[in-house]
Design a protein around this motif. Structure first.
Motif, PDB file in Angstrom:
ATOM      1  N   UNK A 103       0.895  -1.056   0.114  1.00 28.55           N
ATOM      2  CA  UNK A 103       0.043  -0.087   0.015  1.00 28.55           C
ATOM      3  C   UNK A 103       0.874   1.267  -0.076  1.00 28.55           C
ATOM      4  N   UNK A 104       1.902   1.280   0.897  1.00 28.35           N
ATOM      5  CA  UNK A 104       2.780   2.272   0.923  1.00 28.35           C
ATOM      6  C   UNK A 104       3.366   2.544  -0.497  1.00 28.35           C
ATOM      7  N   UNK A 105       3.856   1.623  -1.387  1.00 28.75           N
ATOM      8  CA  UNK A 105       4.416   1.798  -2.715  1.00 28.75           C
ATOM      9  C   UNK A 105       3.315   2.377  -3.522  1.00 28.75           C
ATOM     10  N   UNK A 106       2.000   2.078  -3.382  1.00 24.32           N
ATOM     11  CA  UNK A 106       1.037   2.515  -4.307  1.00 24.32           C
ATOM     12  C   UNK A 106       0.564   4.005  -4.147  1.00 24.32           C
ATOM     13  N   UNK A 107       0.936   4.446  -2.567  1.00 22.25           N
ATOM     14  CA  UNK A 107       0.638   5.642  -2.103  1.00 22.25           C
ATOM     15  C   UNK A 107       2.129   6.481  -1.742  1.00 22.25           C
ATOM     16  N   UNK A 108       2.946   6.940  -2.756  1.00 21.83           N
ATOM     17  CA  UNK A 108       4.013   7.400  -2.315  1.00 21.83           C
ATOM     18  C   UNK A 108       3.902   8.483  -1.476  1.00 21.83           C
ATOM     19  N   UNK A 109       4.875   8.406  -0.180  1.00 23.91           N
ATOM     20  CA  UNK A 109       5.013   9.403   0.820  1.00 23.91           C
ATOM     21  C   UNK A 109       3.922   9.388   1.902  1.00 23.91           C
ATOM     22  N   UNK A 110       2.727   8.478   1.740  1.00 26.24           N
ATOM     23  CA  UNK A 110       1.575   8.402   2.478  1.00 26.24           C
ATOM     24  C   UNK A 110       2.172   7.459   3.641  1.00 26.24           C
ATOM     25  N   UNK A 121       9.161   3.110  10.455  1.00 29.87           N
ATOM     26  CA  UNK A 121       9.216   3.679  11.964  1.00 29.87           C
ATOM     27  C   UNK A 121       8.602   2.812  12.846  1.00 29.87           C
ATOM     28  N   UNK A 122       9.535   2.155  13.548  1.00 28.30           N
ATOM     29  CA  UNK A 122       9.025   1.070  14.337  1.00 28.30           C
ATOM     30  C   UNK A 122       8.246   1.445  15.685  1.00 28.30           C
ATOM     31  N   UNK A 123       8.728   2.462  16.353  1.00 25.92           N
ATOM     32  CA  UNK A 123       8.181   2.962  17.547  1.00 25.92           C
ATOM     33  C   UNK A 123       6.734   3.688  17.067  1.00 25.92           C
ATOM     34  N   UNK A 124       6.748   4.335  15.959  1.00 24.91           N
ATOM     35  CA  UNK A 124       5.451   5.006  15.683  1.00 24.91           C
ATOM     36  C   UNK A 124       4.722   4.421  14.725  1.00 24.91           C
ATOM     37  N   UNK A 125       5.084   3.290  14.432  1.00 22.88           N
ATOM     38  CA  UNK A 125       4.278   2.183  13.858  1.00 22.88           C
ATOM     39  C   UNK A 125       3.853   2.672  12.559  1.00 22.88           C
ATOM     40  N   UNK A 126       4.658   3.061  11.468  1.00 19.22           N
ATOM     41  CA  UNK A 126       4.360   3.482  10.416  1.00 19.22           C
ATOM     42  C   UNK A 126       5.393   3.194   9.127  1.00 19.22           C
ATOM     43  N   UNK A 127       4.944   2.966   8.053  1.00 21.35           N
ATOM     44  CA  UNK A 127       5.664   2.447   6.867  1.00 21.35           C
ATOM     45  C   UNK A 127       5.014   3.480   5.878  1.00 21.35           C
ATOM     46  N   UNK A 128       6.161   3.947   5.096  1.00 19.20           N
ATOM     47  CA  UNK A 128       6.067   4.783   3.805  1.00 19.20           C
ATOM     48  C   UNK A 128       7.129   4.424   2.846  1.00 19.20           C
ATOM     49  N   UNK A 129       6.723   5.141   1.593  1.00 23.10           N
ATOM     50  CA  UNK A 129       7.649   4.654   0.710  1.00 23.10           C
ATOM     51  C   UNK A 129       8.026   5.560  -0.597  1.00 23.10           C
ATOM     52  N   UNK A 130       9.093   5.595  -1.163  1.00 25.01           N
ATOM     53  CA  UNK A 130       9.207   6.370  -2.528  1.00 25.01           C
ATOM     54  C   UNK A 130       9.843   5.296  -3.447  1.00 25.01           C
ATOM     55  N   UNK A 131       8.819   4.913  -4.361  1.00 30.21           N
ATOM     56  CA  UNK A 131       9.223   4.200  -5.372  1.00 30.21           C
ATOM     57  C   UNK A 131      10.228   4.918  -6.230  1.00 30.21           C
TER      58      UNK A 131
END
Lengths: 206, 284
Positions: free
Chosen positions: B24-31, B205-215
């Motif tokens: 999902x992160x790859x499909x939504x760059x920066x989210x 971000x493990x502590x903040x529980x977030x994954x995001x991506x830049x394709x």
């Protein structure tokens, strides 16, 4: 040889990552699909089942379209414990090859597009299509693509238009994954712009 | 390799959940996609986000490189490498060009990344708007509405107070014209490397529980103003005292005995590679 749920599904996942991060890049699931031989009683292709095994578990929901939908839903539920639900609530929508004309459009229309605050809650549509090959019928551009990349997908109907309509208000929208009979995988995340080359020609004349 | 654990430490269910979030992160760059950050045998805030991404990605064929602020040999990098290699048996390398997965804390390597590589960045604070808005509920709304005046105001205030933008690291960027993103605390020097990069960049971000991506090949623009353009750290006229490299990110060090200031490559493996190349030429 039997499918190894640790290593073979990891390799399916990496191919999915490659194809999603570089839309237009066709990945070959043939090697992993061959290992599924004899395990698939229901009426879906082996690559579709591989993707279900890679992505689904009791935390997510799904729906299958096609003449064998019920049997396939039963099979996927048994293998992954994911729950089959209505189209608009499903996290993953699977379309079998025999679902018939208009079903992809129907699925795109009904799929959950997520919200502006939570676009990640949108659905992924995974469809069996005709042959996926390199070519220039569809021109793709967007993140993951340097300039433009051409692709051929044997798929009738006005799904591109429906998809454009669904994805009009980015970041909401749906992500598409196509697999063909030869286990070729194509991923079209919502950020990918698709232009039919017919339109390109038209523009050129103008 | 320790066989008491599943391959890559996690159970398959945990991997699947991280994998779904990553796609999902790859499909939504920066989210920033929320995910159920797992308990790890290292403390949260010590690279668990990056480590979880690495473990969900890695296969037997992969070659792993882990760097901590440019160094392959710092305690954190070594511990992470040990954990991954103990539970997967994958090959570890220090050469950037040979790695298929590069997990990094606070740097993008000097050697340009290639198509076959995935860069995993560890992120302490994934929310670029947190500085002026403490509520997660509110920042989520701001992202939804693409309401980023706060991010610009933050930079504006820095200019008013100090005469220039003072973001030493983690200078916010605009991804694909939609999301303002924290590029993790990489120096400003590395921000331009993210723009239209050849490799996939994943941030966890493990502590903040977030994954995001830049394709790959995604437009990344560092936030700035027309009259105060974004500037990376300048090392004009300075070079590494060991390998003589210019145009790379340098650490400023002080010789305690003489008080003399000298500079050294921050990316240690890059420095070694240059040094070893020189040596070979000398012997021949």
């Amino acid at each position: 040889m039997k499918l190894d749920v640790v290593h073979d599904l990891q390799s399916v996942y990496r191919k999915l990552v490659d194809s999603t991060s570089r839309p237009g890049l066709i990945s070959d699931l043939g090697k992993e699909a061959a290992l599924l031989d004899g395990e698939n009683a229901a009426g879906c292709s082996r690559s579709l089942l591989l993707l279900a095994l890679t992505l689904l578990d009791p935390e997510v929901t799904f729906k299958v379209y096609g003449s064998e939908a019920e049997a396939v839903e039963g099979e996927i539920n048994q293998l992954t414990f994911a729950k089959a639900v209505q189209a608009d609530q499903a996290d993953y929508l699977f379309l079998l090859k025999d679902a018939g004309a208009g079903y992809l459009e129907h699925a795109i229309e009904n799929a959950n597009p997520g919200t502006f605050a939570n676009p990640h809650k949108s659905a992924v549509i995974i469809a069996e299509t005709g042959a996926i090959t390199e070519g220039d019928n569809l021109l793709l551009s967007g993140p993951g693509i340097q300039t433009k990349i051409g692709i051929n997908v044997e798929l009738a109907g006005d799904w591109i238009e429906k998809r454009n309509e669904k994805n009009r208000e980015y970041p909401t929208g749906v992500d598409l994954v196509f697999v063909d009979r030869n286990h070729q995988l194509l991923s079209l995340p919502r950020t990918t712009q698709i232009t039919e080359s017919r339109e390109v020609e038209k523009e050129w004349v103008m | 390799m320790i066989n008491a654990y599943n391959f890559a430490f996690f159970d398959e269910g945990s991997k699947r959940e991280i994998r779904r979030a990553t796609l999902k992160a790859i499909a939504l760059p920066g989210y920033q996609v929320p995910f159920a950050s797992r308990e790890m045998p290292i403390g949260r805030g010590w690279g668990t986000g990056g480590l979880q991404l690495t473990l969900s990605l890695i296969g037997r064929e992969d070659v792993l490189k882990v760097i901590d602020q440019g160094s392959d040999e710092s305690v954190n990098a070594v511990s992470i490498k040990k954990l991954v290699s103990d539970t997967t048996g994958v090959q570890i390398t220090e050469h950037t060009s040979q790695a298929t997965i590069i997990q990094s804390r606070h740097r993008i390597p000097e050697v340009p990344l290639k198509k076959e590589q995935i860069l995993v960045l560890q992120v302490p604070l994934p929310e670029p708007l947190r500085y002026f808005e403490s509520s997660e509920h509110e920042t989520k709304k701001l992202h939804a509405e693409k309401e980023y005046s706060g991010a610009w105001l933050m930079l504006f205030e820095q200019i008013m107070k100090y005469g220039s933008m003072t973001t030493g690291a983690d200078h916010p960027v605009m991804v694909h014209g939609r999301y303002v993103m924290a590029p993790s605390p990489i120096p400003r020097f590395d921000n331009p490397k993210m723009d239209e990069n050849e490799a996939l960049i994943l941030l966890g971000a493990g502590r903040e529980k977030k994954i995001y991506a830049v394709p790959p090949f995604t437009r990344i623009v560092s936030l700035d103003f027309e009259d105060y353009p974004f500037e990376k750290e300048s090392f004009d006229g300075k070079c590494c005292r060991l390998c003589g490299s210019e145009g790379v990110f340098l650490d400023e060090l002080i010789d305690e005995a003489t008080g003399e200031v000298y500079y050294q490559c921050n990316d240690t493996s890059y420095c070694y590679e240059i040094l070893n190349k020189d040596e070979k030429a000398g012997v021949n």
